[in-house]
Structure formats: C-alpha cells, structure tokens
Scaffold this active site. Structure first.
Site, PDB file in Angstrom:
ATOM      1  N   CYS A 178      81.158 -46.973  64.080  1.00  0.00           N
ATOM      2  CA  CYS A 178      82.587 -47.112  63.770  1.00  0.00           C
ATOM      3  C   CYS A 178      83.021 -48.436  64.383  1.00  0.00           C
ATOM      4  O   CYS A 178      82.181 -49.248  64.779  1.00  0.00           O
ATOM      5  CB  CYS A 178      83.402 -45.917  64.266  1.00  0.00           C
ATOM      6  SG  CYS A 178      83.572 -45.752  66.056  1.00  0.00           S
ATOM      7  N   GLY A 179      84.301 -48.684  64.493  1.00  0.00           N
ATOM      8  CA  GLY A 179      84.762 -49.955  65.028  1.00  0.00           C
ATOM      9  C   GLY A 179      84.276 -50.226  66.438  1.00  0.00           C
ATOM     10  O   GLY A 179      83.760 -51.297  66.735  1.00  0.00           O
ATOM     11  N   THR A 180      84.428 -49.240  67.319  1.00  0.00           N
ATOM     12  CA  THR A 180      83.993 -49.386  68.711  1.00  0.00           C
ATOM     13  C   THR A 180      82.739 -48.586  69.034  1.00  0.00           C
ATOM     14  O   THR A 180      82.091 -48.837  70.045  1.00  0.00           O
ATOM     15  CB  THR A 180      85.092 -48.925  69.686  1.00  0.00           C
ATOM     16  OG1 THR A 180      85.315 -47.528  69.478  1.00  0.00           O
ATOM     17  CG2 THR A 180      86.366 -49.716  69.507  1.00  0.00           C
ATOM     18  N   GLY A 217      84.760 -43.363  69.235  1.00  0.00           N
ATOM     19  CA  GLY A 217      85.231 -42.163  68.542  1.00  0.00           C
ATOM     20  C   GLY A 217      84.130 -41.437  67.813  1.00  0.00           C
ATOM     21  O   GLY A 217      84.018 -40.201  67.883  1.00  0.00           O
ATOM     22  N   HIS A 231      63.559 -35.504  83.804  1.00  0.00           N
ATOM     23  CA  HIS A 231      64.412 -35.771  82.652  1.00  0.00           C
ATOM     24  C   HIS A 231      64.602 -34.511  81.807  1.00  0.00           C
ATOM     25  O   HIS A 231      65.702 -34.261  81.305  1.00  0.00           O
ATOM     26  CB  HIS A 231      63.851 -36.917  81.809  1.00  0.00           C
ATOM     27  CG  HIS A 231      63.788 -38.215  82.562  1.00  0.00           C
ATOM     28  ND1 HIS A 231      64.857 -38.736  83.248  1.00  0.00           N
ATOM     29  CD2 HIS A 231      62.773 -39.088  82.738  1.00  0.00           C
ATOM     30  CE1 HIS A 231      64.504 -39.881  83.806  1.00  0.00           C
ATOM     31  NE2 HIS A 231      63.245 -40.114  83.518  1.00  0.00           N
ATOM     32  N   ASP A 262      82.227 -45.277  59.515  1.00  0.00           N
ATOM     33  CA  ASP A 262      83.549 -45.343  58.909  1.00  0.00           C
ATOM     34  C   ASP A 262      83.765 -46.771  58.432  1.00  0.00           C
ATOM     35  O   ASP A 262      82.836 -47.593  58.460  1.00  0.00           O
ATOM     36  CB  ASP A 262      84.631 -44.863  59.885  1.00  0.00           C
ATOM     37  CG  ASP A 262      84.910 -45.833  61.023  1.00  0.00           C
ATOM     38  OD1 ASP A 262      84.205 -46.865  61.148  1.00  0.00           O
ATOM     39  OD2 ASP A 262      85.849 -45.563  61.800  1.00  0.00           O
ATOM     40  N   HIS A 278      64.946 -41.365  78.952  1.00  0.00           N
ATOM     41  CA  HIS A 278      65.490 -40.459  79.959  1.00  0.00           C
ATOM     42  C   HIS A 278      66.282 -39.294  79.392  1.00  0.00           C
ATOM     43  O   HIS A 278      66.278 -38.212  79.972  1.00  0.00           O
ATOM     44  CB  HIS A 278      66.399 -41.219  80.928  1.00  0.00           C
ATOM     45  CG  HIS A 278      65.684 -42.285  81.694  1.00  0.00           C
ATOM     46  ND1 HIS A 278      66.286 -42.975  82.709  1.00  0.00           N
ATOM     47  CD2 HIS A 278      64.433 -42.796  81.596  1.00  0.00           C
ATOM     48  CE1 HIS A 278      65.435 -43.854  83.208  1.00  0.00           C
ATOM     49  NE2 HIS A 278      64.306 -43.762  82.545  1.00  0.00           N
TER      50      HIS A 278
END
Length: 142
Positions: free
Chosen positions: A64-66, A69, A133, A7, A97
């Site tokens: 995205c920014g973080t 989301g 795993h 984004d 894993h």
C-alpha cells in the site's frame, strides 16, 4: 505460488514486483487491485492472507502507500505473520527468525530497485528452525 495484493498506493510498485517475479520464473496469483483507482487496502490484505493460511499460496506480498495499514489488516488473520520491511536486513531476519509468511512494503516509501532486493531476500531466505525462534513464534500465536 506467491499471493500478491495491493491498493492504489502500491499499484505501481506491484507492477515492478510482478515483472520481477516473471523474470525469475516464479508463479504468483494477483488478488488486485488492478488499477490506480482509489480502493480499500483491507480487502486485498485479507484475500492474500487467506490464500496463504489456506495453503493455496506459500507466501504473500502486499503493498500500500506506506505498507502500514495493509500489514495491520493482514495480521488480523490468524496464522499470518506479515512483516513490514523496507530494508534487506529486516527481510532476511524476519524470514530467519519469525518465519514471516507475508511481506508488506510501502509503494510511497521504497524505490523499485531496492524493493526487488527486499522481495528476493524475503522469498529466498529459509526459516532457521532454531528452537528459540520456534518458541517465540508459538508465543506470538497464543
């Protein structure tokens, strides 16, 4: 082929990732966004996730920014194991894993130099194929 999506908050870092993939000679398909104009990350997360699940692309990278989301949106698509990673250990471990097939990062969280190291580890680390795993991944998919 690697599916790419971001984004507006991840646009600048994605440009660094695109240049890096080009330097490595890796093929990618960019699902957008294509500018810094405000947009909604779920649209791009779903495009990348569906490209990976369908087999059109082997892995995906979302920003995205973080990273939060966009990873949540991607993980709503059955068959996607999107991991939010801002360090090299997590990127390597999630491949070994969890057989993660999509990497998410936050463009406002991680610097470009470190992000490219995370991308390389994510793309280059194979799944361990250890029985424990495989069993745990099956548990995630239930």
């Amino acid at each position: 082929m690697i599916a790419l999506g971001c984004d507006h908050g991840g646009y600048e870092l994605m440009q660094e990732v695109i240049a890096h993939l080009g330097e490595r000679g890796l093929e990618y398909k960019n699902f957008g966004t294509f500018s810094k104009a405000s947009c909604d990350y779920p649209e791009y997360a779903k495009k990348v996730a569906h490209a990976v699940v369908s087999g059109e692309c082997e892995k995906g990278i979302l920003i995205c920014g973080t990273g939060i989301g966009i990873s949540m949106a991607a993980n709503k698509v059955p068959g996607i194991r999107c991991a939010l990673c801002h360090d090299c250990f997590s990127a390597q471990a999630t491949r070994e894993h969890n057989d993660a097939n999509v990497l998410a990062m936050g463009g406002r969280i991680i610097g470009a130099g470190h992000a490219l190291a995370v991308v390389d580890l994510f793309l280059d680390t194979p799944f361990s194929n250890d029985e424990r795993h495989i069993r745990r991944i099956k548990g995630i998919e239930k």
